[in-house]
Design a protein around this motif. Sequence first.
Motif, PDB file in Angstrom:
ATOM      1  N   ALA A  56       0.847  -1.206   0.000  1.00  0.00           N
ATOM      2  CA  ALA A  56       0.000   0.000   0.000  1.00  0.00           C
ATOM      3  C   ALA A  56       0.875   1.246   0.000  1.00  0.00           C
ATOM      4  N   SER A  57       0.411   2.276  -0.678  1.00  0.00           N
ATOM      5  CA  SER A  57       1.098   3.572  -0.623  1.00  0.00           C
ATOM      6  C   SER A  57       0.023   4.663  -0.578  1.00  0.00           C
ATOM      7  N   PRO A  58       0.359   5.810   0.027  1.00  0.00           N
ATOM      8  CA  PRO A  58      -0.652   6.860   0.150  1.00  0.00           C
ATOM      9  C   PRO A  58      -1.014   7.453  -1.204  1.00  0.00           C
ATOM     10  N   ALA A  59      -2.285   7.693  -1.445  1.00  0.00           N
ATOM     11  CA  ALA A  59      -2.747   8.407  -2.647  1.00  0.00           C
ATOM     12  C   ALA A  59      -3.722   9.479  -2.162  1.00  0.00           C
ATOM     13  N   LEU A  60      -3.985  10.476  -2.974  1.00  0.00           N
ATOM     14  CA  LEU A  60      -4.795  11.628  -2.549  1.00  0.00           C
ATOM     15  C   LEU A  60      -4.236  12.161  -1.221  1.00  0.00           C
ATOM     16  N   VAL A  61      -3.034  12.708  -1.315  1.00  0.00           N
ATOM     17  CA  VAL A  61      -2.285  13.059  -0.105  1.00  0.00           C
ATOM     18  C   VAL A  61      -1.508  14.368  -0.356  1.00  0.00           C
ATOM     19  N   PRO A  62      -1.310  15.188   0.672  1.00  0.00           N
ATOM     20  CA  PRO A  62      -0.483  16.392   0.482  1.00  0.00           C
ATOM     21  C   PRO A  62       0.953  16.026   0.104  1.00  0.00           C
ATOM     22  N   LEU A  63       1.608  16.945  -0.611  1.00  0.00           N
ATOM     23  CA  LEU A  63       2.957  16.672  -1.122  1.00  0.00           C
ATOM     24  C   LEU A  63       3.998  17.545  -0.425  1.00  0.00           C
ATOM     25  N   VAL A  72       2.440  18.483 -13.148  1.00  0.00           N
ATOM     26  CA  VAL A  72       3.536  17.684 -12.596  1.00  0.00           C
ATOM     27  C   VAL A  72       4.328  17.099 -13.744  1.00  0.00           C
ATOM     28  N   THR A  73       5.654  17.305 -13.705  1.00  0.00           N
ATOM     29  CA  THR A  73       6.495  16.773 -14.778  1.00  0.00           C
ATOM     30  C   THR A  73       7.567  15.850 -14.211  1.00  0.00           C
ATOM     31  N   ALA A  74       7.933  14.891 -15.023  1.00  0.00           N
ATOM     32  CA  ALA A  74       9.030  13.979 -14.663  1.00  0.00           C
ATOM     33  C   ALA A  74       9.766  13.674 -15.954  1.00  0.00           C
ATOM     34  N   GLY A  75      11.067  13.876 -15.960  1.00  0.00           N
ATOM     35  CA  GLY A  75      11.860  13.660 -17.177  1.00  0.00           C
ATOM     36  C   GLY A  75      11.342  14.503 -18.337  1.00  0.00           C
ATOM     37  N   GLY A  76      10.846  15.715 -18.053  1.00  0.00           N
ATOM     38  CA  GLY A  76      10.363  16.622 -19.099  1.00  0.00           C
ATOM     39  C   GLY A  76       8.970  16.289 -19.607  1.00  0.00           C
ATOM     40  N   SER A  83      -1.366  13.967  -6.667  1.00  0.00           N
ATOM     41  CA  SER A  83      -0.406  13.282  -5.790  1.00  0.00           C
ATOM     42  C   SER A  83      -0.116  11.840  -6.220  1.00  0.00           C
ATOM     43  N   ARG A  84      -1.143  11.123  -6.647  1.00  0.00           N
ATOM     44  CA  ARG A  84      -0.934   9.717  -6.981  1.00  0.00           C
ATOM     45  C   ARG A  84       0.122   9.586  -8.085  1.00  0.00           C
ATOM     46  N   ALA A  85      -0.081  10.348  -9.171  1.00  0.00           N
ATOM     47  CA  ALA A  85       0.839  10.260 -10.315  1.00  0.00           C
ATOM     48  C   ALA A  85       2.220  10.799  -9.931  1.00  0.00           C
ATOM     49  N   ALA A  86       2.247  11.866  -9.126  1.00  0.00           N
ATOM     50  CA  ALA A  86       3.533  12.454  -8.734  1.00  0.00           C
ATOM     51  C   ALA A  86       4.354  11.461  -7.927  1.00  0.00           C
ATOM     52  N   LEU A  87       3.712  10.794  -6.987  1.00  0.00           N
ATOM     53  CA  LEU A  87       4.448   9.860  -6.127  1.00  0.00           C
ATOM     54  C   LEU A  87       4.888   8.624  -6.900  1.00  0.00           C
ATOM     55  N   GLY A 119       8.207  13.982  -1.729  1.00  0.00           N
ATOM     56  CA  GLY A 119       7.452  12.885  -1.104  1.00  0.00           C
ATOM     57  C   GLY A 119       6.088  13.359  -0.661  1.00  0.00           C
ATOM     58  N   SER A 120       5.469  12.552   0.192  1.00  0.00           N
ATOM     59  CA  SER A 120       4.131  12.908   0.695  1.00  0.00           C
ATOM     60  C   SER A 120       4.171  12.965   2.213  1.00  0.00           C
ATOM     61  N   THR A 121       3.080  13.401   2.801  1.00  0.00           N
ATOM     62  CA  THR A 121       3.026  13.442   4.267  1.00  0.00           C
ATOM     63  C   THR A 121       2.626  12.078   4.843  1.00  0.00           C
TER      64      THR A 121
END
Length: 422
Positions: A202-209, A230-234, A260-264, A355-357
Amino acid sequence: MENNFDVIIVGGGASGLAAAVEAARAGASVLVLEKNHVPGRKILSTGSGKCNFSNLEIGPSFYHGAPAAFLKKTFAALPPAAVLAFFDGLGLLRTEGEDGRFFPRSMKAQDVVGVLINELAAGTARVSTLTEVVAIKPGSVFTVEACRVPPQWDKKSPRGEKLVFTAGKVILAAGSPCYPQIGGTSAGYALLRGLGHTVSPASPALVPLKVREPFVAELDGVRLQAALRVTAGGRTVAQARGELLFTSYGLSGPAAINVSRAALAALGEGEVFAEADLFPDTTEGALFRLLSERAARFADRPFCHFAAGLHNDKLMKVLACLAGAQWQALCGRLEPEALDKFAALLKCLPMQIKGSTGFEDAMVAAGGCAPGEVNPATFASKKVKGLYVTGELLDIDGDSGGYNLHLAWTSGMLAGRDAAKH
Ligand SMILES: Cc1cc2nc3c(=O)[nH]c(=O)nc-3n(C[C@H](O)[C@H](O)[C@H](O)COP(=O)(O)OP(=O)(O)OC[C@H]3O[C@@H](n4cnc5c(N)ncnc54)[C@H](O)[C@@H]3O)c2cc1C
């Protein structure tokens, strides 16, 4: 207490209560075992106490984890309108908010829990609170071992007597580890693994960053409308528009929570950046013209006069500092690059996500029981006959907007109906 039931439901949260109502209506003897001092504790905290319990637009595209084909079967078995009809039937009036979000008309989550509890009290289902399930043993019937527990705030009292129940069917509706302060736990995953199910981490989703830039601390408490990319690798991995809240550690509010989900997920593969457009309704050209005219008009006045009334004052100070514009210096003496940089930052304030909180602040968890191991139309386990897995315990998480509760009700109702069949 009688100890043999047709259906035992482990967890009296959203999906467990919906399952209990449907199983009892179908004539089954039902026992709900809930470790908290009240059922539906998490529901009370949803939607900031208002409970965004469903949405006008429900479909597989609002969910992650399960293949679309799985959820198509689920929503064919119980169309979204049937969930609304379920709550209509319980006496809950509703109102529609932004983006098709449904709330109780009273805007009180307590009423959502109330109508479910009233229905159970009027029927045959029993709810045993402060009762934690510690083991589920399959056999010709299920043996469910539980333990009386003190309320969560009582850290001193020991655990109480052991209890043993039996049932023909068991619905596992124990939720996720999110918000442990109101009962979120990983206990359901352990019970599932013990029964031979595959449980992904499990990992947190819908969460502050959390972000790396220390300047966010100076913006703590600033709320504004923004577009967040949100960008990653351009590459753009997520975007959202809405309220953004700066906090001492980073970003919160619906815009941040929705990406948050995609960012994490992207963070596992490299550096991830969030770019906040703080003037989302104004094009870059129009904003630059506005700022240039303003700078000319305030040429003989300090920069702080130029900035006053433009946007949030804390934000103006921080952006001026980042752009190299001195707060007290005359606008006419500003380096042209400073004004350009200031305008650019208003359209694109970059921050690096670190990361997330964590689960303490996460509304929902990604991960859990593999959806492929349950029947999408009944939520019956394909591994253990007579077992059902519902709600957030499954590796299916929804976007914010009432989608998570909607799936909790849907899976609970379908499981309750099926479990009541002999
Ligand atoms: C702050 C917050 C706000 C949210 N807002 C929204 C919103 O507005 N709209 C939306 O759609 N979703 C929202 N969610 C998500 C939503 O609340 C969950 O997805 C939903 O409650 C999941 O339902 P569930 O039945 O799977 O789990 P839960 O509702 O968490 O219920 C699980 C229950 O099982 C009990 N339990 C666990 N283990 C045991 C055990 N071993 N023995 C006995 N009992 C046990 C727990 O105490 C709990 O009561 C929010 C979540 C949070 C934390």
